[in-house]
Scaffold this motif. Structure first.
Motif, mmCIF file in Angstrom:
data_model
loop_
_atom_site.group_PDB
_atom_site.id
_atom_site.type_symbol
_atom_site.label_atom_id
_atom_site.label_comp_id
_atom_site.label_asym_id
_atom_site.label_seq_id
_atom_site.Cartn_x
_atom_site.Cartn_y
_atom_site.Cartn_z
ATOM 1 N N ASP A 1 -46.678 16.346 -27.587
ATOM 2 C CA ASP A 1 -46.756 15.131 -26.799
ATOM 3 C C ASP A 1 -45.376 14.495 -26.712
ATOM 4 O O ASP A 1 -44.891 13.923 -27.689
ATOM 5 C CB ASP A 1 -47.756 14.179 -27.467
ATOM 6 N N SER B 1 -44.511 11.871 -25.365
ATOM 7 C CA SER B 1 -44.519 10.413 -25.426
ATOM 8 C C SER B 1 -44.883 9.911 -26.829
ATOM 9 O O SER B 1 -44.940 8.720 -27.054
ATOM 10 C CB SER B 1 -45.514 9.859 -24.400
ATOM 11 N N SER B 2 -45.119 10.815 -27.747
ATOM 12 C CA SER B 2 -45.513 10.431 -29.103
ATOM 13 C C SER B 2 -44.418 9.656 -29.815
ATOM 14 O O SER B 2 -43.235 9.842 -29.567
ATOM 15 C CB SER B 2 -45.861 11.672 -29.923
ATOM 16 N N LYS B 3 -44.831 8.794 -30.728
ATOM 17 C CA LYS B 3 -43.888 8.037 -31.560
ATOM 18 C C LYS B 3 -43.482 8.823 -32.792
ATOM 19 O O LYS B 3 -42.689 8.346 -33.590
ATOM 20 C CB LYS B 3 -44.515 6.709 -31.974
ATOM 21 N N PHE B 4 -44.003 10.035 -32.947
ATOM 22 C CA PHE B 4 -43.699 10.877 -34.099
ATOM 23 C C PHE B 4 -42.959 12.125 -33.636
ATOM 24 O O PHE B 4 -43.449 12.857 -32.780
ATOM 25 C CB PHE B 4 -44.981 11.275 -34.835
ATOM 26 N N ARG C 1 -43.530 15.987 -31.071
ATOM 27 C CA ARG C 1 -42.709 16.283 -29.896
ATOM 28 C C ARG C 1 -42.096 17.680 -29.946
ATOM 29 O O ARG C 1 -41.460 18.108 -28.996
ATOM 30 C CB ARG C 1 -41.583 15.261 -29.770
ATOM 31 N N LYS D 1 -31.660 8.731 -34.942
ATOM 32 C CA LYS D 1 -33.095 8.455 -35.123
ATOM 33 C C LYS D 1 -33.792 8.170 -33.799
ATOM 34 O O LYS D 1 -34.986 7.918 -33.762
ATOM 35 C CB LYS D 1 -33.274 7.276 -36.072
ATOM 36 N N ASP D 2 -33.030 8.225 -32.714
ATOM 37 C CA ASP D 2 -33.575 7.957 -31.385
ATOM 38 C C ASP D 2 -34.149 9.237 -30.793
ATOM 39 O O ASP D 2 -33.424 10.203 -30.572
ATOM 40 C CB ASP D 2 -32.466 7.406 -30.481
ATOM 41 N N ALA E 1 -36.420 8.875 -28.052
ATOM 42 C CA ALA E 1 -36.986 8.461 -26.774
ATOM 43 C C ALA E 1 -36.278 9.242 -25.671
ATOM 44 O O ALA E 1 -35.064 9.168 -25.537
ATOM 45 C CB ALA E 1 -36.800 6.964 -26.567
#
Length: 181
Positions: A7, A9-12, A16, A86-87, A89
């Motif tokens: 995914d 768009s996942s925050k983890f 990704r 750590k980015d 996005a």
């Protein structure tokens, strides 16, 4: 099911990573990391610079000389960037001039690699200097043949090059100095 496991768009970060790949981070600086322009979603090539410099004993003189032999080789091509520091996005518009959150210099870049590529990069980090080459957005995917370069191919000089010996320390006394080897 595969879309739920990978995914973008996942925050983890672990969600990704594309199937069959591993996330591996490389230490970068302002030079080796393309001045901080490498962003998640970009594609890069990885170049390893190896130092094969040898020490040669000069017969009859009892001294040694270092024969300079440094080589550069592209070890990976067309690799997806998962994170910059750590980015992780993904850049919404890679052609935008707007600065996005987290943009700038980072000390690490995380790549999506096969297990074999991951192993090669981890070893290469230990024995060489790694640099990234940012690929043009929208460039046709794939690898191109890039020959290995060395000191001779860069300088055009086919003679053996000797590394200049650096002094162990510089002694300065009362305005005069002497080099000590």
């Amino acid at each position: 099911l595969e879309n739920k496991l990978w995914d973008t768009s996942s925050k983890f970060l672990a969600l990704r990573i594309p199937p069959g790949k591993r996330a591996v981070s490389l230490a970068v600086n302002n030079i080796t990391g393309v001045a901080g322009h490498v962003r998640p979603g970009n594609k890069v090539d990885v170049v390893a610079i190896y130092d094969y410099t040898k020490t040669q004993v000069q017969e009859g003189r009892g001294s040694t000389q270092k024969i300079l032999d440094v080589r550069a080789r592209t070890i990976l091509q067309d690799v997806k960037v998962l994170a910059s520091g750590k980015d992780f996005a993904f850049v919404s518009n890679p052609l935008s001039n707007k600065s996005e959150k987290g943009s700038g210099n980072s000390t690490s870049v995380t790549l999506a690699l096969t297990p074999r590529q991951a192993q090669q990069v981890i070893l290469a980090q230990r024995i060489s200097i790694l640099s990234l080459m940012l690929r043009r957005h929208g460039e046709e995917e794939g690898e191109v043949e890039i020959p290995q370069d060395n000191v001779f191919s860069i300088t055009g000089n086919q003679e053996v090059m000797f590394d200049k010996e650096t002094p162990k320390f510089l002694e300065i006394r009362g305005g005069s100095s002497s080099l000590t080897y």
